[in-house]
Design a protein around this motif. Structure first.
Motif, mmCIF file in Angstrom:
data_model
loop_
_atom_site.group_PDB
_atom_site.id
_atom_site.type_symbol
_atom_site.label_atom_id
_atom_site.label_comp_id
_atom_site.label_asym_id
_atom_site.label_seq_id
_atom_site.Cartn_x
_atom_site.Cartn_y
_atom_site.Cartn_z
ATOM 1 N N LYS A 147 56.127 39.469 33.315
ATOM 2 C CA LYS A 147 55.040 38.623 33.790
ATOM 3 C C LYS A 147 54.434 39.284 35.022
ATOM 4 O O LYS A 147 55.160 39.878 35.824
ATOM 5 C CB LYS A 147 55.602 37.255 34.146
ATOM 6 C CG LYS A 147 54.553 36.219 34.482
ATOM 7 C CD LYS A 147 55.137 34.834 34.469
ATOM 8 C CE LYS A 147 55.686 34.506 35.855
ATOM 9 N NZ LYS A 147 56.024 33.090 36.014
ATOM 10 N N GLY A 148 53.122 39.177 35.171
ATOM 11 C CA GLY A 148 52.515 39.790 36.350
ATOM 12 C C GLY A 148 51.122 39.272 36.612
ATOM 13 O O GLY A 148 50.553 38.529 35.808
ATOM 14 N N LYS A 149 50.593 39.684 37.768
ATOM 15 C CA LYS A 149 49.236 39.279 38.145
ATOM 16 C C LYS A 149 48.370 40.522 38.276
ATOM 17 O O LYS A 149 48.790 41.513 38.866
ATOM 18 C CB LYS A 149 49.250 38.539 39.489
ATOM 19 C CG LYS A 149 49.948 37.194 39.414
ATOM 20 C CD LYS A 149 49.879 36.457 40.728
ATOM 21 C CE LYS A 149 50.607 35.125 40.621
ATOM 22 N NZ LYS A 149 50.616 34.383 41.889
ATOM 23 N N GLU A 150 47.168 40.437 37.733
ATOM 24 C CA GLU A 150 46.225 41.543 37.846
ATOM 25 C C GLU A 150 44.953 41.050 38.528
ATOM 26 O O GLU A 150 44.532 39.901 38.332
ATOM 27 C CB GLU A 150 45.895 42.113 36.455
ATOM 28 C CG GLU A 150 44.904 43.278 36.443
ATOM 29 C CD GLU A 150 45.355 44.482 37.268
ATOM 30 O OE1 GLU A 150 45.456 44.361 38.508
ATOM 31 O OE2 GLU A 150 45.587 45.554 36.672
ATOM 32 N N VAL A 151 44.363 41.923 39.336
ATOM 33 C CA VAL A 151 43.088 41.605 39.964
ATOM 34 C C VAL A 151 41.991 42.298 39.163
ATOM 35 O O VAL A 151 41.896 43.526 39.163
ATOM 36 C CB VAL A 151 43.052 42.069 41.435
ATOM 37 C CG1 VAL A 151 41.709 41.716 42.063
ATOM 38 C CG2 VAL A 151 44.201 41.456 42.221
ATOM 39 N N VAL A 152 41.188 41.511 38.465
ATOM 40 C CA VAL A 152 40.079 42.060 37.694
ATOM 41 C C VAL A 152 38.912 42.238 38.663
ATOM 42 O O VAL A 152 38.491 41.288 39.323
ATOM 43 C CB VAL A 152 39.688 41.115 36.536
ATOM 44 C CG1 VAL A 152 38.563 41.732 35.714
ATOM 45 C CG2 VAL A 152 40.904 40.805 35.671
ATOM 46 N N GLN A 153 38.415 43.462 38.771
ATOM 47 C CA GLN A 153 37.398 43.797 39.765
ATOM 48 C C GLN A 153 36.103 44.239 39.077
ATOM 49 O O GLN A 153 36.147 44.992 38.112
ATOM 50 C CB GLN A 153 37.924 44.927 40.668
ATOM 51 C CG GLN A 153 39.249 44.560 41.339
ATOM 52 C CD GLN A 153 39.993 45.742 41.950
ATOM 53 O OE1 GLN A 153 39.366 46.641 42.522
ATOM 54 N NE2 GLN A 153 41.311 45.744 41.838
ATOM 55 N N VAL A 154 34.988 43.741 39.587
ATOM 56 C CA VAL A 154 33.679 44.119 39.038
ATOM 57 C C VAL A 154 32.895 44.875 40.107
ATOM 58 O O VAL A 154 32.731 44.377 41.230
ATOM 59 C CB VAL A 154 32.866 42.875 38.596
ATOM 60 C CG1 VAL A 154 31.555 43.309 37.942
ATOM 61 C CG2 VAL A 154 33.678 41.977 37.687
ATOM 62 N N TYR A 155 32.463 46.059 39.757
ATOM 63 C CA TYR A 155 31.656 46.890 40.660
ATOM 64 C C TYR A 155 30.289 47.129 40.022
ATOM 65 O O TYR A 155 30.133 46.994 38.798
ATOM 66 C CB TYR A 155 32.334 48.234 40.915
ATOM 67 C CG TYR A 155 33.674 48.120 41.620
ATOM 68 C CD1 TYR A 155 33.750 48.205 43.002
ATOM 69 C CD2 TYR A 155 34.852 47.910 40.894
ATOM 70 C CE1 TYR A 155 34.978 48.102 43.660
ATOM 71 C CE2 TYR A 155 36.081 47.798 41.550
ATOM 72 C CZ TYR A 155 36.135 47.898 42.929
ATOM 73 O OH TYR A 155 37.338 47.790 43.570
ATOM 74 N N PHE A 156 29.315 47.506 40.834
ATOM 75 C CA PHE A 156 27.983 47.755 40.269
ATOM 76 C C PHE A 156 27.244 48.799 41.079
ATOM 77 O O PHE A 156 27.606 49.120 42.213
ATOM 78 C CB PHE A 156 27.161 46.464 40.237
ATOM 79 C CG PHE A 156 26.556 46.113 41.571
ATOM 80 C CD1 PHE A 156 27.353 45.579 42.574
ATOM 81 C CD2 PHE A 156 25.213 46.325 41.831
ATOM 82 C CE1 PHE A 156 26.816 45.264 43.820
ATOM 83 C CE2 PHE A 156 24.657 46.008 43.070
ATOM 84 C CZ PHE A 156 25.471 45.473 44.063
ATOM 85 N N ARG A 157 26.191 49.293 40.445
ATOM 86 C CA ARG A 157 25.253 50.171 41.143
ATOM 87 C C ARG A 157 23.913 50.121 40.426
ATOM 88 O O ARG A 157 23.879 50.296 39.212
ATOM 89 C CB ARG A 157 25.764 51.618 41.140
ATOM 90 C CG ARG A 157 24.877 52.523 41.938
ATOM 91 C CD ARG A 157 25.244 53.972 41.915
ATOM 92 N NE ARG A 157 24.589 54.625 43.048
ATOM 93 C CZ ARG A 157 23.282 54.818 43.172
ATOM 94 N NH1 ARG A 157 22.473 54.451 42.209
ATOM 95 N NH2 ARG A 157 22.774 55.376 44.242
ATOM 96 N N ARG A 170 62.533 40.900 41.454
ATOM 97 C CA ARG A 170 62.492 39.432 41.350
ATOM 98 C C ARG A 170 61.043 38.963 41.441
ATOM 99 O O ARG A 170 60.671 37.937 40.885
ATOM 100 C CB ARG A 170 63.322 38.786 42.462
ATOM 101 C CG ARG A 170 64.816 38.836 42.192
ATOM 102 C CD ARG A 170 65.561 37.878 43.098
ATOM 103 N NE ARG A 170 64.962 36.549 43.115
ATOM 104 C CZ ARG A 170 64.983 35.741 44.167
ATOM 105 N NH1 ARG A 170 65.583 36.113 45.283
ATOM 106 N NH2 ARG A 170 64.430 34.549 44.109
ATOM 107 N N VAL A 171 60.247 39.730 42.161
ATOM 108 C CA VAL A 171 58.800 39.457 42.224
ATOM 109 C C VAL A 171 58.092 40.735 41.789
ATOM 110 O O VAL A 171 58.473 41.832 42.190
ATOM 111 C CB VAL A 171 58.382 39.054 43.651
ATOM 112 C CG1 VAL A 171 56.872 38.975 43.774
ATOM 113 C CG2 VAL A 171 59.027 37.734 44.051
ATOM 114 N N ASN A 172 57.069 40.577 40.965
ATOM 115 C CA ASN A 172 56.291 41.716 40.483
ATOM 116 C C ASN A 172 55.136 41.973 41.455
ATOM 117 O O ASN A 172 54.365 41.054 41.748
ATOM 118 C CB ASN A 172 55.758 41.366 39.078
ATOM 119 C CG ASN A 172 55.227 42.593 38.357
ATOM 120 O OD1 ASN A 172 55.062 43.657 38.943
ATOM 121 N ND2 ASN A 172 54.973 42.434 37.064
ATOM 122 N N PRO A 173 54.989 43.181 41.975
ATOM 123 C CA PRO A 173 53.901 43.453 42.932
ATOM 124 C C PRO A 173 52.521 43.158 42.316
ATOM 125 O O PRO A 173 52.297 43.454 41.135
ATOM 126 C CB PRO A 173 54.031 44.956 43.207
ATOM 127 C CG PRO A 173 55.395 45.347 42.766
ATOM 128 C CD PRO A 173 55.806 44.376 41.702
#
Ligand SMILES: *[C@@H]1O[C@H](CO)[C@@H](O)[C@H](O)[C@H]1NC(C)=O
Ligand SMILES: *[C@@H]1O[C@H](CO)[C@@H](O)[C@H](O)[C@H]1NC(C)=O
Ligand SMILES: *[C@@H]1O[C@H](CO)[C@@H](O)[C@H](O)[C@H]1NC(C)=O
Ligand SMILES: *[C@@H]1O[C@H](CO)[C@@H](O)[C@H](O)[C@H]1NC(C)=O
Ligand SMILES: *[C@@H]1O[C@H](CO)[C@@H](O)[C@H](O)[C@H]1NC(C)=O
Ligand SMILES: *[C@@H]1O[C@H](CO)[C@@H](O)[C@H](O)[C@H]1NC(C)=O
Ligand SMILES: *[C@@H]1O[C@H](CO)[C@@H](O)[C@H](O)[C@H]1NC(C)=O
Length: 772
Positions: A687-697, A594-597
């Motif tokens: 339908k869902g939610k994604e966390v777009v993550q930006v990393y750097f070095r 019922r809810v998408n993780p």
């Protein structure tokens, strides 16, 4: 005196009242023409030394567990009367607030200058007394990566705190959770300094918003300065920390929060840092905190951290010496004065001009906080407002939504979602299947249904009692026969044909005498073993041996080490951390689809208790020590371990799939910023939610070793199947910088930038950019 105060209650609760003496300087009046500081200065000039020192402490527990006045109240308040706290968590707000208000009123009325208490309390899951909404703990909330939702939660907590007269909270904690054995990780926002800083910023901004009269709604305390890498994960243990370690790791959240907000106060940690206890660490409090970080607020002790100088660390010769050292180092308030309290002993040194000056400065800050937060005008809780505010429908909704977005899906072989249609049955198994697990600063009796719904009760509500069974299987910690019935659990799993095991580590209020002996998590605990306590692993193995489809739900304010045989055999795994009162409901919604993780880990899951730290942002040299020509890849090979763990920071699954495009990075030389652009698309069917993550070095960092990668931005986006969205990040050069000997520096030259759905290499796409 109490009777007189009680008779005035009706009048006092009805409207805002001003008990300020009108006998002196005009700046003490309510008039807006004077600043909080001017008013504080005017009041200070009329105070005796005893009255001043009284403001530097207070009565932390004015009540006892049976809602009566603490027997030590009158004694403590004679010398310590600046602030007050409620005491036991199992007193109900509605029951105690009339008495609390009468004590507040009595204090205003009986003190010579009519100085009210300010009510100071912990605030992790919400109120520290019963009757409020119980939100997830910070580690759970950080896993949502959802700052707008978090802001809503903080607003709700703020309104509930205000409605019981709380004007000052001992939050947010900014400790960097880099030691998974530490028992208080559940209270923290995870292992990444940038993420903690962002959650901390939103917390302070929201709590300290001004009301319509210009008063600070609720003053904040950032804490525990400084902590996170304690030896063995022990609550008061020492930690080392050279200047570069401090500025590039442990102070990062503080630097960010102090650049963006002005928290009213700061609490020192229990730690001994570089061999100097923080309650007497003048270098850390003056040279670093005041001079380098520019902190202007009040500095307070942690509970008993001043007497600890004498009784524990033995760096002071007496309680009086401890108080003097603490004052000289910069402490301005004793959080929970003991018996005897430390700061009242300062009275014997009052002719020392340095001591006198420091006391004046401390009391000035205390009074400023009281004036700025409007406590002189509104010293009591308004019981009508309290009745309307506590557990308001909107707050309960926020707690539910946060629980849904805080629970991380770690494995799914395709079993989930499991809608449990028709007459399908469900066996709930394990010692956490029918209790709550809220955290050691949550006002929750974990075995009492009045405080929230367990997984079992939520399952019964969803499917009906005929389709759900609950079998404890084993105790949380006890390994003796009497409490364990693993064969019963095996039978239940086979009969239902679908098993959900809830296992973990209990983090519970110390007052819960029935369950407290079963705690292995929360304040005062360190995890010598990151597996499950008691016979929980045996229970899990017995259920997996049956071959019945099985979902494992982890609970506790900690990461767990999962055995290979568990990982390979269990069909699905969630980590629910300390999810608040709606954990059970949210888990059922997530299990059934019922809810998408959408949550992501904010603390990496170690592969072995000995293979720690497991944080994702280790240094390149941390991964060496093997001998490649003999087949030893690194120092982490036993048994088959990798330095980069399979379930690291940022990792979490969904029931849909997303594609995050290879980023385009553009250097804006004029603005001194890098713009990173990507497109995220929902490539699945839900339908869902994604966390777009930006990393750097930075490719090379002359003079300082830099982690293999570091988070610099994130954004959570919701997408329908097939929908896509462009996501752009603006990253000033400054945010790509490091601190060398306490000076900020950004290297020019080549940078690696990654964008993706977790910190795992396989979930990231890379682009290089050159800063000029
Ligand atoms: C405060 O105390 C005085 C006498 O000590 C009493 O006359 C007065 O009514 C009290 N006021 C309140 C609000 O309790
Ligand atoms: C401080 O000095 C005053 C005036 O000399 C004296 O009366 C008082 O006893 C001294 N107080 C302490 C605590 O030494
Ligand atoms: C608040 O609610 C309680 C019971 O729910 C009631 O006894 C009390 O009178 C109410 N107080 C106010 C000020 O409305
Ligand atoms: C907690 O709740 C249980 C179950 O309702 C009850 O037996 C116990 O007395 C409660 N504990 C406290 C400290 O209130
Ligand atoms: C459980 O009880 C039985 C019978 O008394 C005993 O033989 C067995 O060793 C016990 N097992 C444990 C784990 O204590
Ligand atoms: C290490 O990995 C190898 C190859 O996958 C496997 O055969 C072996 O059992 C593993 N060792 C342990 C201790 O897990
Ligand atoms: C980016 O730079 C690194 C060196 O830091 C290099 O190994 C890598 O191949 C480059 N990647 C791309 C996509 O240009």
């Amino acid at each position: 005196m109490l009777n007189a105060a009680l008779s005035a209650l009706a009048f006092a609760t009805a409207a805002s009242t001003d008990f300020t003496s009108s006998s002196s300087s005009s700046c003490q009046h309510r008039g807006k023409s004077c600043t909080a500081q001017q008013r504080a200065q005017a009041l200070l000039s009329q105070m005796t030394w005893e009255e001043k020192i009284g403001q530097m402490g207070g009565v932390r527990r004015i009540l006892s567990l049976d809602s009566t006045i603490n027997p030590n109240y009158e004694t403590i308040k004679k010398t310590q009367n600046g602030q007050m706290g409620f005491g036991p968590m199992f007193n109900w707000a509605k029951d105690i607030m009339p008495l609390v208000n009468s004590l507040r009123l009595e204090q205003v009325n009986s003190s010579r200058l009519h100085i009210p208490y300010i009510t100071v309390t912990d605030s992790i899951n919400g109120l520290l007394i019963s009757g409020g909404t119980v939100f997830p703990s910070n580690l759970a909330m950080s896993s949502s990566f959802n700052l707008p939702l978090f802001k809503g939660v903080v607003e709700a907590i703020r309104e509930e705190q205000l409605s019981i007269g709380v004007k000052w909270v001992l939050s947010p904690p900014l400790d960097v959770a880099r030691e998974p054995r530490y028992g208080r990780i559940g209270e923290l926002f995870g292992e990444d300094g940038y993420l903690i800083g962002e959650f901390g910023r939103v917390y302070v901004e929201t709590m300290e918003e001004k009301d319509e009269n210009g008063y600070t709604k609720v003053a904040c305390t950032i804490k525990h300065f400084v902590y996170g890498d304690a030896r063995g994960g022990v609550n008061t243990a020492c930690q080392y920390g050279g200047i570069n370690h401090l500025f590039n790791d442990q102070l990062r959240p503080y630097i960010h929060v102090l650049e963006t907000t002005s928290p009213a106060s700061l609490m020192v940690s229990y730690a001994t840092v570089d061999l100097v206890p923080m309650s007497a660490n003048e270098y850390m409090l003056q040279d670093i905190l005041r001079d380098k970080l520019g902190f202007k607020g009040l500095i307070m002790s942690d509970a008993f951290s001043i007497p600890n100088l004498y009784t524990q660390s033995k760096t002071a010769t007496s309680l009086e010496d401890a108080a003097l050292q603490a004052l000289n180092a910069g402490l301005q308030m004793e959080l929970a004065p003991g018996n005897p309290p430390a700061f009242p002993t300062l009275i014997s040194s009052i002719n020392d001009t340095r001591v006198a000056k420091l006391i004046d400065a401390a009391v000035l800050k205390m009074l400023e906080i009281k004036y700025a937060s409007g406590v002189f005008e509104q010293p009591l809780a308004n019981l009508n407002v309290m009745n309307k505010t506590l557990r308001a429908a909107a707050h309960l909704d926020l707690a539910r939504q946060m629980a849904r977005e805080s629970i991380v899906l770690l494995k799914n072989d395709g079993l989930l979602p499991y809608p449990l249609k028709g007459t399908g049955k469900l066996a709930i198994i394990g010692p956490f299947g029918d209790i709550l697990n809220p955290g050691s600063y949550a006002a929750v009796n974990v075995s009492n249904a009045r405080y929230g719904s367990s997984l079992y009760r939520s399952a019964v509500s969803a499917f009906g009692v005929d389709r759900v069974t609950f079998t404890q299987g084993c105790d949380i910690v006890d390994t003796t026969n009497a409490t364990n019935s693993i064969p019963d659990a095996v039978t239940a799993a086979k009969e239902a044909g679908f098993a959900v095991l809830m296992l973990g580590s209990l983090s519970d209020a110390p007052e819960d005498m029935t369950m407290a002996p079963k705690r292995t998590d929360g304040e005062f605990f360190a995890h010598a073993d990151l597996g499950f306590p008691g016979l929980q692993q045996e229970l899990l193995d017995a259920i997996l041996d049956t071959g019945v489809p099985t979902v494992l739900i982890l609970t506790g304010g900690q990461p767990f080490v999962l055995q290979q045989s568990t990982l390979s055999r269990v069909n699905a795994i969630f980590h629910s951390f300390l999810g608040g009162e709606f954990t059970g409901d949210a888990l059922i919604e997530l299990l059934t689809g019922r809810v998408n993780p959408s949550a992501k880990l904010t603390i990496s899951m170690p592969q072995h208790t000995g293979a720690i730290p497991a944080m994702y942002d280790y240094l390149p040299s941390d991964d060496q020590g093997g001998w490649a020509s003999l087949g030893y890849q690194s120092a982490w090979q036993f048994p088959n371990l990798t330095r980069t763990v399979p379930m690291p920071f940022g990792f979490g699954l969904s029931y849909t799939t997303f594609d995050i495009s290879t980023p385009i990075a553009t250097v804006q030389e004029k603005n001194k910023a890098v713009v990173v652009a990507t497109t995220v698309r929902n490539t699945g069917t839900r339908k869902g939610k994604e966390v777009v993550q930006v990393y750097f070095r930075p490719a090379t960092t002359r003079g300082l070793e830099f982690p293999v990668k570091r988070l610099v931005r994130f954004e959570k986006v919701e997408l329908a199947p097939g929908e896509s969205r462009d996501v752009n990040f603006n990253i000033p050069y400054k945010d790509l910088g490091v601190w060398i000997n306490a000076k900020p520096t950004t290297f020019m030259g080549l940078y690696n930038i990654w964008v993706g759905s977790s910190s795992r290499e396989e979930d990231l796409r890379m682009v290089n950019v050159t800063l000029v």
